[in-house]
Design a protein around this motif. Structure first.
Motif, short mmCIF file in Angstrom:
data_model
loop_
_atom_site.label_atom_id
_atom_site.label_comp_id
_atom_site.label_asym_id
_atom_site.label_seq_id
_atom_site.Cartn_x
_atom_site.Cartn_y
_atom_site.Cartn_z
N SER A 27 -25.23 40.81 29.03
CA SER A 27 -25.29 41.48 27.73
C SER A 27 -26.57 41.14 26.96
N LEU A 28 -27.27 40.06 27.36
CA LEU A 28 -28.54 39.72 26.68
C LEU A 28 -29.74 40.13 27.53
N GLY A 29 -29.49 40.92 28.57
CA GLY A 29 -30.59 41.42 29.39
C GLY A 29 -31.33 40.30 30.12
N GLN A 30 -30.59 39.29 30.58
CA GLN A 30 -31.26 38.13 31.17
C GLN A 30 -31.57 38.33 32.66
N ASN A 31 -32.79 38.76 32.94
CA ASN A 31 -33.30 38.88 34.31
C ASN A 31 -34.62 38.14 34.32
N PHE A 32 -34.62 36.93 34.88
CA PHE A 32 -35.79 36.07 34.77
C PHE A 32 -36.80 36.35 35.89
N LEU A 33 -38.08 36.19 35.56
CA LEU A 33 -39.14 36.45 36.54
C LEU A 33 -39.35 35.24 37.45
N ILE A 34 -39.47 35.52 38.74
CA ILE A 34 -39.67 34.42 39.70
C ILE A 34 -40.88 34.70 40.59
N LEU A 55 -47.27 36.52 20.99
CA LEU A 55 -45.88 36.49 20.54
C LEU A 55 -45.03 36.94 21.72
N GLU A 56 -44.16 36.05 22.18
CA GLU A 56 -43.28 36.43 23.29
C GLU A 56 -41.87 36.66 22.77
N ILE A 57 -41.25 37.72 23.25
CA ILE A 57 -39.87 38.00 22.85
C ILE A 57 -38.99 37.71 24.05
N GLY A 58 -38.07 36.75 23.90
CA GLY A 58 -37.17 36.37 24.98
C GLY A 58 -37.84 35.55 26.07
N PRO A 59 -38.14 34.27 25.79
CA PRO A 59 -38.82 33.45 26.80
C PRO A 59 -37.95 33.01 27.97
N VAL A 78 -39.70 33.90 20.69
CA VAL A 78 -38.45 34.08 19.94
C VAL A 78 -37.30 34.29 20.93
N GLU A 79 -36.34 33.38 20.93
CA GLU A 79 -35.23 33.46 21.89
C GLU A 79 -33.90 33.48 21.14
N ILE A 80 -33.05 34.43 21.50
CA ILE A 80 -31.76 34.60 20.83
C ILE A 80 -30.70 33.62 21.36
N GLY A 103 -33.57 32.96 17.40
CA GLY A 103 -33.09 34.08 16.59
C GLY A 103 -33.21 35.41 17.30
N ASP A 104 -32.69 36.42 16.60
CA ASP A 104 -32.74 37.79 17.10
C ASP A 104 -34.05 38.41 16.59
N VAL A 105 -34.91 38.83 17.48
CA VAL A 105 -36.22 39.35 17.05
C VAL A 105 -36.07 40.55 16.11
N LEU A 106 -34.96 41.28 16.23
CA LEU A 106 -34.77 42.44 15.37
C LEU A 106 -34.43 42.04 13.93
N ALA A 128 -44.25 40.18 26.90
CA ALA A 128 -42.85 39.84 27.16
C ALA A 128 -42.27 40.60 28.35
N ASN A 129 -41.28 39.97 28.94
CA ASN A 129 -40.37 40.64 29.87
C ASN A 129 -39.15 40.95 29.01
N LEU A 130 -39.10 42.16 28.47
CA LEU A 130 -38.12 42.46 27.42
C LEU A 130 -36.69 42.57 27.93
N TYR A 132 -33.78 44.69 28.44
CA TYR A 132 -33.83 46.16 28.50
C TYR A 132 -32.89 46.86 27.52
N TYR A 133 -31.81 46.17 27.11
CA TYR A 133 -30.84 46.86 26.25
C TYR A 133 -31.41 47.14 24.85
N VAL A 134 -32.49 46.46 24.47
CA VAL A 134 -33.09 46.69 23.15
C VAL A 134 -34.59 47.02 23.21
N1 SAM Z 1 -39.24 35.80 29.68
C1 SAM Z 1 -38.23 35.39 30.63
C2 SAM Z 1 -38.70 35.72 32.03
O1 SAM Z 1 -39.50 36.64 32.16
O2 SAM Z 1 -38.24 35.11 32.97
C3 SAM Z 1 -36.86 36.02 30.34
C4 SAM Z 1 -36.83 37.52 30.18
S1 SAM Z 1 -35.22 38.21 30.08
C5 SAM Z 1 -35.52 39.84 30.71
C6 SAM Z 1 -34.97 38.62 28.37
C7 SAM Z 1 -34.84 37.42 27.41
O3 SAM Z 1 -34.67 37.93 26.07
C8 SAM Z 1 -33.64 36.53 27.66
O4 SAM Z 1 -34.03 35.18 27.60
C9 SAM Z 1 -32.66 36.85 26.51
O5 SAM Z 1 -31.81 35.78 26.14
C10 SAM Z 1 -33.65 37.21 25.39
N2 SAM Z 1 -33.14 38.12 24.35
C11 SAM Z 1 -32.21 39.10 24.47
N3 SAM Z 1 -32.04 39.76 23.31
C12 SAM Z 1 -32.89 39.18 22.41
C13 SAM Z 1 -33.17 39.41 21.03
N4 SAM Z 1 -32.54 40.39 20.35
N5 SAM Z 1 -34.06 38.60 20.40
C14 SAM Z 1 -34.71 37.62 21.09
N6 SAM Z 1 -34.48 37.36 22.40
C15 SAM Z 1 -33.59 38.12 23.06
#
Ligand code: SAM
Length: 294
Positions: A27-34, A55-59, A78-80, A103-106, A128-130, A132-134
């Motif tokens: 639900s948080l779109g967690q697909n990490f890069l390897i 500025l990275e969104i979702g590290p 910024v990590e939720i 926090g939530d970047v939105l 960022a690797n965003l 996808y749901y947002v």
């Molecule tokens: N950057 C990492 C990588 O590439 O391996 C993780 C990328 S993963 C696709 C998306 C990341 O965004 C997750 O860590 C997730 O918890 C975080 N995330 C999801 N919704 C978010 C939000 N609204 N604000 C901030 N971070 C969010």
């Protein structure tokens, strides 16, 4: 010191998440890069140097963050997901110029983030690797808020990247293409196989770069009206521009005005919205406004 080569491998990623008892949240779109190559491609597309900020969104667990730390003067991530904070603290410990915000970047006040974190850098890019749901709300917020950004380089769903970069007359062209192209110049950097993620997403992915424009490519008197005309034009893709505008802006009484106004804007009534360029939409909005149609 932990090296990026170590983090972005399947083995190291698994070791870190197992040791911290972390489980992925779909639900948080967690697909990490390897994949090291993809990380390098993303970072080099952003054109960072040691005078610039990122500025990275979702590290996530910090694979891209560490790479950014090695290429930029200041990094804010910024990590939720609170569960990732101890991992990020461990992975990013060697880098004093990296700040993790929870926090939530939105919901975050990004102007405040810029004022406090990026006061000492020449330019800032979002990298960022965003999740996808947002994707669209995040990118539209970054663009519409007119943050002083140089580039936005993001991994997103391939289909969304194609829509953002599409030209008039193609099947992918729509209101998202125009909105993104009004604020930026999009360019597809590469498409990406699912094997570079853990876990693998069930959609295709691509990296896109948006070079943020200082001024829009067309002059628009009333942006709200301009975007309303665009949304109306795409309300029903198969309908002509004339029929779509009729439904949104005209009554039975003033319908007769439409064809002369389209003519004044140099647009054939039988065309579909998907064939109109951004310049034509700007002209159409101006002509309608001039005639008091809003
Ligand atoms: N950057 C990492 C990588 O590439 O391996 C993780 C990328 S993963 C696709 C998306 C990341 O965004 C997750 O860590 C997730 O918890 C975080 N995330 C999801 N919704 C978010 C939000 N609204 N604000 C901030 N971070 C969010």
């Amino acid at each position: 010191m932990t090296g990026i080569q170590d983090i972005a491998t399947p083995r190291r990623t698994k070791e870190i998440i197992q040791r911290h008892g972390f489980s992925f949240k779909k639900s948080l779109g967690q697909n990490f890069l390897i994949d090291q190559n993809i990380l390098n491609k993303i970072v080099s597309a952003a054109g960072l140097d040691h005078t610039k900020g990122a500025l990275e969104i979702g590290p996530g667990i910090g694979a891209l963050t560490e790479k950014l730390a090695q290429s930029a003067k200041v990094v804010t991530a910024v990590e939720i997901d609170q569960r990732l904070l101890p991992i990020l603290e461990e992975v990013l410990a060697p880098y004093e110029h990296v700040k993790v915000r929870h926090g939530d970047v939105l919901k975050l006040d990004l102007n405040e983030v810029f004022a406090s974190d990026f006061a000492e850098v020449s330019k800032v890019s979002v990298v960022a690797n965003l999740p996808y749901y947002v994707t669209t709300p995040i990118l539209m917020r970054l663009l519409e808020d007119r943050l002083p950004l140089e580039n936005i380089v993001v991994m997103i769903q391939k289909e969304v990247a194609e829509r953002m970069a599409a030209s008039p007359g193609t099947k992918d062209y729509g209101s998202l293409s125009i909105a993104v192209q009004y604020y930026s110049e999009p360019e597809l950097v590469c498409t990406v196989p699912n094997t570079v993620f853990i876990p693998q997403p069930n959609v295709d992915s691509a990296v896109i770069r948006l070079r943020v424009r200082e001024t829009p490519p067309v002059e628009v008197r009333d942006e709200k009206h301009f975007f309303e005309v665009i949304h109306a034009a795409f309300a029903q893709r198969r309908k002509t521009i004339s029929n779509n505008l009729k439904s949104r802006f005209f009554t039975k009484e003033n319908r007769g005005m439409l064809e002369p106004l389209l003519d004044q804007a140099g647009i054939e009534p039988s065309r579909r919205g998907e064939t109109l360029s951004i310049e034509e939409f700007a002209r159409l909005s101006a002509v309608l406004l001039e005639a008091g149609i809003s």
